[in-house]
Design a protein around this motif. Structure first.
Motif, short mmCIF file in Angstrom:
data_model
loop_
_atom_site.label_atom_id
_atom_site.label_comp_id
_atom_site.label_asym_id
_atom_site.label_seq_id
_atom_site.Cartn_x
_atom_site.Cartn_y
_atom_site.Cartn_z
N THR A 52 0.83 -1.20 0.00
CA THR A 52 0.00 0.00 0.00
C THR A 52 0.87 1.25 0.00
OG1 THR A 52 -0.12 0.23 2.41
CG2 THR A 52 -1.74 -1.23 1.35
N PRO A 101 -5.31 -4.29 -16.88
CA PRO A 101 -6.03 -5.19 -15.97
C PRO A 101 -5.97 -6.64 -16.43
CG PRO A 101 -7.37 -3.27 -16.52
CD PRO A 101 -6.21 -3.27 -17.45
N TYR A 127 -1.99 -8.12 -9.15
CA TYR A 127 -2.04 -6.82 -8.49
C TYR A 127 -2.99 -5.84 -9.16
CZ TYR A 127 2.23 -9.00 -6.87
OH TYR A 127 3.14 -9.90 -6.38
N VAL A 128 -3.29 -6.04 -10.43
CA VAL A 128 -4.20 -5.15 -11.15
C VAL A 128 -5.18 -6.02 -11.94
CG1 VAL A 128 -4.40 -3.35 -12.91
CG2 VAL A 128 -2.45 -3.33 -11.33
N ARG A 129 -6.39 -6.13 -11.41
CA ARG A 129 -7.39 -7.02 -12.02
C ARG A 129 -8.55 -6.27 -12.67
NH1 ARG A 129 -7.73 -10.06 -6.40
NH2 ARG A 129 -7.63 -7.84 -5.91
N GLU A 189 -10.41 -0.12 -12.13
CA GLU A 189 -10.37 0.59 -10.86
C GLU A 189 -9.06 0.34 -10.12
OE1 GLU A 189 -12.88 -1.30 -11.94
OE2 GLU A 189 -14.34 0.31 -12.35
N GLU A 190 -8.59 -0.90 -10.16
CA GLU A 190 -7.31 -1.20 -9.52
C GLU A 190 -6.16 -0.56 -10.30
OE1 GLU A 190 -6.92 -5.39 -8.87
OE2 GLU A 190 -8.29 -5.36 -7.15
N ALA A 213 -5.97 2.90 -9.07
CA ALA A 213 -5.31 2.90 -7.76
C ALA A 213 -3.81 2.73 -7.90
CB ALA A 213 -5.90 1.79 -6.88
#
Length: 333
Positions: free
Chosen positions: A258, A288, A293-295, A298-299, A302
């Motif tokens: 994080t 994505p 870590y990135v699916r 939105e992720e 982030a």
């Protein structure tokens, strides 16, 4: 020239010193590689390169925050015309740099069995490790019209003779050591006792080892060398120690860490006087669905927010972004 075995921690490391105006800097490295199923057995085929088009947006983002990323490209990417257009254009404009990343299972010559053990290039016979590296290095120089000066072994898989291979072929910086991580359970190197500071690997000071930045945080961080093996053996212990503010291992990556954790790690690294903070991630995370870590979109948003927060904080702390060229120029021999 005496070459170190980079898999082993140096007995008495000769830390790299920099000119006074260098201060403390950050380097953003991108393991620029093919898409593959991280949970499946390794394979020479069946991979994809669909995410490469997203690098254009990422490069624009980096230019907007004043960061020159280092793209460590492997064989499938080096062959890609799209990668040559996007990354090559940025490199020629002086907005990015390029380096070598060796994934041996997709890099010719294909003379070894595909296995977990052989996915670490340093486990291969040295002649095969060297030939794979040379073919990739030469392909990069041909297709991107630049001589790469930095290397990262895929899966951080250095071998006992990797330093010799790199020094003989013009590589000035290796960034394969992931200090405070141990991959020996899967036939890989154990970097748990390696320095986190950059150090010279040879007596003639031609090759710098620039470890990826990982810090220990918490009231017991000074006992990290003792606690880390216990946490590896007892995963629940790590979570408990972290919640109590006693001990936590923090890698500077947006993948699984994080922003709050990374900021704590940055504070420790800067307070400890680390001259270069090395951040890293895998390029398939720029789209994505290709890494854990990135699916989703939105992720991915982030993911970019993480980078914004980190670089805004580094700016407030007076930590400028650096480049491979500047590191080579400012290192005191």
């Amino acid at each position: 020239m005496a070459h170190a075995n980079l898999r082993e921690p140096p007995a008495s490391p000769h830390l790299v010193r920099f000119t006074q105006d260098f201060g403390q800097r950050s380097l953003l490295t991108v393991d620029t590689e093919e898409e593959f199923d991280w949970s499946a057995p390794f394979s020479r085929d069946g991979y994809g390169l669909d995410h490469l088009r997203r690098i254009a947006k990422f490069q624009q983002f980096c230019e907007g925050i004043g960061v020159s990323p280092v793209y460590l490209v492997d064989w499938p990417v080096a062959q890609s015309e799209l990668a040559r257009d996007i990354i090559g254009s940025a490199v020629k404009a002086g907005k990015a740099e390029i380096g070598v990343q060796l994934h041996p299972w997709v890099n010719p010559p294909y003379s070894e069995d595909v296995s977990i053990e052989n996915s670490f290039a340093g486990n291969l016979p040295f002649s095969l490790e060297r030939e794979k590296f040379l073919r990739l290095r030469n392909l990069i120089e041909t297709n991107f019209e630049v001589v790469p000066r930095i290397y990262r072994a895929g899966r951080y898989g250095l071998g006992p003779n990797s330093a010799q291979m790199l020094s003989e072929t013009g590589i000035a910086i290796d960034s394969s050591v992931r200090a405070r991580f141990d991959y020996s359970a899967g036939h890989g190197p154990d970097y748990s006792h390696h320095p986190v500071n950059p150090y010279w690997t040879d007596t003639e000071r031609k090759l710098i080892e620039l470890p990826l930045t990982t810090t220990y945080w918490g009231m017991l961080r000074k006992q990290g060398g003792l606690l880390a093996p216990l946490v590896r053996r007892h995963p629940g212990l790590g979570g408990a120690l972290s919640r109590l503010g006693l001990f936590e291992r923090i890698a500077l990556t947006p993948e699984g860490v994080t922003a709050e954790e990374a900021l704590r790690g940055i504070d420790i690294a800067l307070d400890d006087g680390l001259p270069i903070l090395v951040l890293s991630f895998h390029s398939p995370s720029l789209a994505p669905g290709y890494t854990p870590y990135v699916r989703s979109e939105e992720e991915l948003d982030a993911f970019y927010d993480w980078l914004r927060q980190i670089y805004a904080y580094l700016d407030r702390r007076g930590v400028q972004s650096t480049t491979v060229a500047e590191i080579m120029e400012k290192a005191l021999v």
